[in-house]
Write a protein that holds these residues in place. Structure first.
Motif, PDB file in Angstrom:
ATOM      1  N   SER A 195      13.099 -59.164 -24.180  1.00  0.00           N
ATOM      2  CA  SER A 195      13.440 -58.897 -22.782  1.00  0.00           C
ATOM      3  C   SER A 195      14.899 -58.475 -22.645  1.00  0.00           C
ATOM      4  O   SER A 195      15.731 -58.734 -23.512  1.00  0.00           O
ATOM      5  N   GLN A 196      15.193 -57.824 -21.540  1.00  0.00           N
ATOM      6  CA  GLN A 196      16.561 -57.508 -21.144  1.00  0.00           C
ATOM      7  C   GLN A 196      16.778 -58.097 -19.767  1.00  0.00           C
ATOM      8  O   GLN A 196      15.896 -58.035 -18.917  1.00  0.00           O
ATOM      9  N   GLY A 198      17.599 -58.610 -16.038  1.00  0.00           N
ATOM     10  CA  GLY A 198      17.695 -57.770 -14.863  1.00  0.00           C
ATOM     11  C   GLY A 198      19.020 -57.971 -14.143  1.00  0.00           C
ATOM     12  O   GLY A 198      19.697 -58.987 -14.313  1.00  0.00           O
ATOM     13  N   ASN A 253      13.036 -58.798 -15.996  1.00  0.00           N
ATOM     14  CA  ASN A 253      13.396 -57.535 -16.630  1.00  0.00           C
ATOM     15  C   ASN A 253      13.824 -56.503 -15.595  1.00  0.00           C
ATOM     16  O   ASN A 253      13.435 -56.588 -14.421  1.00  0.00           O
ATOM     17  N   PRO A 254      14.606 -55.510 -16.002  1.00  0.00           N
ATOM     18  CA  PRO A 254      14.861 -54.371 -15.113  1.00  0.00           C
ATOM     19  C   PRO A 254      13.532 -53.746 -14.699  1.00  0.00           C
ATOM     20  O   PRO A 254      12.621 -53.577 -15.518  1.00  0.00           O
ATOM     21  N   THR A 276      17.669 -53.794 -11.540  1.00  0.00           N
ATOM     22  CA  THR A 276      18.043 -52.674 -12.403  1.00  0.00           C
ATOM     23  C   THR A 276      18.502 -53.222 -13.752  1.00  0.00           C
ATOM     24  O   THR A 276      18.571 -54.435 -13.963  1.00  0.00           O
ATOM     25  N   GLY A 277      18.834 -52.302 -14.666  1.00  0.00           N
ATOM     26  CA  GLY A 277      19.299 -52.726 -15.981  1.00  0.00           C
ATOM     27  C   GLY A 277      20.771 -52.500 -16.194  1.00  0.00           C
ATOM     28  O   GLY A 277      21.360 -53.007 -17.152  1.00  0.00           O
ATOM     29  N   ASP A 278      21.389 -51.727 -15.324  1.00  0.00           N
ATOM     30  CA  ASP A 278      22.812 -51.399 -15.466  1.00  0.00           C
ATOM     31  C   ASP A 278      23.581 -51.859 -14.243  1.00  0.00           C
ATOM     32  O   ASP A 278      23.061 -51.865 -13.127  1.00  0.00           O
ATOM     33  N   GLU A 288      23.502 -46.663 -25.666  1.00  0.00           N
ATOM     34  CA  GLU A 288      22.822 -46.299 -24.425  1.00  0.00           C
ATOM     35  C   GLU A 288      23.062 -44.837 -24.086  1.00  0.00           C
ATOM     36  O   GLU A 288      22.159 -44.139 -23.624  1.00  0.00           O
ATOM     37  N   VAL A 299      12.631 -47.528 -16.297  1.00  0.00           N
ATOM     38  CA  VAL A 299      13.447 -48.639 -15.809  1.00  0.00           C
ATOM     39  C   VAL A 299      13.007 -49.931 -16.496  1.00  0.00           C
ATOM     40  O   VAL A 299      13.827 -50.690 -17.023  1.00  0.00           O
ATOM     41  N   ARG A 300      11.707 -50.194 -16.505  1.00  0.00           N
ATOM     42  CA  ARG A 300      11.176 -51.354 -17.240  1.00  0.00           C
ATOM     43  C   ARG A 300      10.770 -50.855 -18.626  1.00  0.00           C
ATOM     44  O   ARG A 300       9.731 -50.221 -18.795  1.00  0.00           O
TER      45      ARG A 300
END
Length: 381
Positions: A195-196, A198, A253-254, A276-278, A288, A299-300
């Motif tokens: 996972s990243q 969010g 997650n984003p 979002t992720g950023d 990136e 996005v996800r």
């Protein structure tokens, strides 16, 4: 065509195909009278690009003329023919947002969940456009189960493939065209995709979950969060402190949508934010930056329990649809464009398990309802 596809099963198949691609895309090839403008412009640009020496032409051939060119994709036409008939385009408020696959003749469709919003319309391979309803979603797998009012539709056989494709195997991602939208090769076998965290896009108090500042162009601003708002819950989880809020937001997650319960001057307000992720304003890292050179990413694109990786270059809007092997068997569903040459697909077997759980949990709410009876009859091939 079938002879060509058979040749591709051996080590020399791609070399032959690429050689054919160079000759058939000769820069001086005459334009066709009915050639579409975008195709003509691309051909003309290619001709201008290739006016140098023979050696330079071979050294700097654009990648789309090689593994992603029309000649290569057309070689997979017979492979994807049957699956194309059961592939749909998902439109949100009139804009294509994802692809999907029909899993039952009665109008049940599986697709990627996070792009879905607004008014959903499904465009079938025969050109019909039907309104669609989201019946159930799996946030963990980023899958959605849709329903359209139709019968006798062509459907996918998810049992035909013998397990996940092996590393080095060729894959074709289907769309509405007679040719696949893209082709590629399996690069990594099924594995957990981590996972990243969010990003909500706020500055919060040092102690409590109170908003100090809402940053522009963030999930929080789009959702309507305001300074001095006190976030009480996130998706039903209490957040009584700054640290708890950070912990809960980071668990998503984003691309995930979360419901925020806010205390705004004593009044309870519920807002929905798509993370979002950023974080806006922060410089993009080297990795990136390089990943984004190949085009937009989903996005996800993180946090999947099981997915295999392939090097197919997809648009985010081309995710959600079926992926087939050289035998035309559905081996998975594209779930994310994650990098410049990195896409993820959920194995067909894993998707089957998710769909059965979604039907069990969300369709059989009322034992004798029409939805329950339809679910009992539904069989995924």
């Amino acid at each position: 065509m079938k002879t060509l596809l058979n040749r591709m099963r051996w080590s020399g198949r791609i070399a032959l195909l690429l050689a054919a691609g160079w000759s058939t895309l000769a820069p001086n090839a005459p334009a066709q009278a009915d050639e579409p403008a975008p195709k003509r412009e691309r051909r003309d640009a290619e001709a201008e690009y290739s006016e140098g020496s023979f050696g330079m032409e071979r050294l700097f051939v654009p990648r789309w003329r090689l593994t992603d060119g029309p000649q290569v994709r057309s070689a997979f036409r017979d492979v994807v023919k049957d699956v194309v008939a059961a592939t749909v385009s998902i439109q949100c408020d009139g804009k294509q947002s994802a692809l999907g696959g029909i899993i039952s003749p009665d109008g049940w469709i599986v697709t990627k969940a996070t792009p879905l919003c607004g008014k959903l319309t499904v465009e079938l391979a025969d050109g019909r456009k039907l309104p669609a309803t989201t019946v159930a979603e799996s946030g963990q797998h980023d899958l959605a189960l849709l329903k359209v009012d139709a019968t006798n539709l062509p459907s996918l056989d998810l049992n035909a493939a013998n397990g996940s494709p092996k590393v080095g195997s060729w894959l074709a991602s289907t769309g509405h065209s007679k040719d696949p939208v893209a082709v590629g090769v399996v690069s990594v076998p099924p594995r957990v995709i981590p996972s990243q965290a969010g990003v909500l896009g706020v500055q919060i108090d040092e102690v409590e979950a109170r908003i100090v500042q809402v940053f522009p162009d963030t999930a929080a601003e789009e959702a309507g969060v305001e300074p001095e708002d006190l976030i009480v819950e996130v998706n039903g989880k209490k957040v009584a402190s700054r640290e708890k809020l950070k912990e809960v937001i980071a668990s998503f997650n984003p691309g995930d949508e979360v419901e925020l319960v806010i205390d705004r001057s004593g009044e309870e307000v519920k807002l929905h934010a798509t993370l979002t992720g950023d974080f806006p304003g922060l410089p993009m890292g080297r990795s990136e930056f390089q990943n984004n050179l190949g085009g937009k990413l989903s996005v996800r694109r993180f946090g999947f329990p099981l997915a295999f990786q392939h090097d197919t270059v997809l648009r985010p809007a081309d995710c959600g649809g079926p992926v087939v092997d050289l035998d035309g068997h559905v081996v998975g569903f594209n779930i994310a464009r994650a990098g410049r040459t990195e896409s993820y697909a959920l194995p067909a077997e894993a998707v089957q398990g998710v769909l059965k759980e979604l039907m069990k949990e969300h369709l059989m709410v009322k034992k004798h309802s029409p939805e329950a009876e339809a679910a009992e009859k539904l069989e995924i091939k």
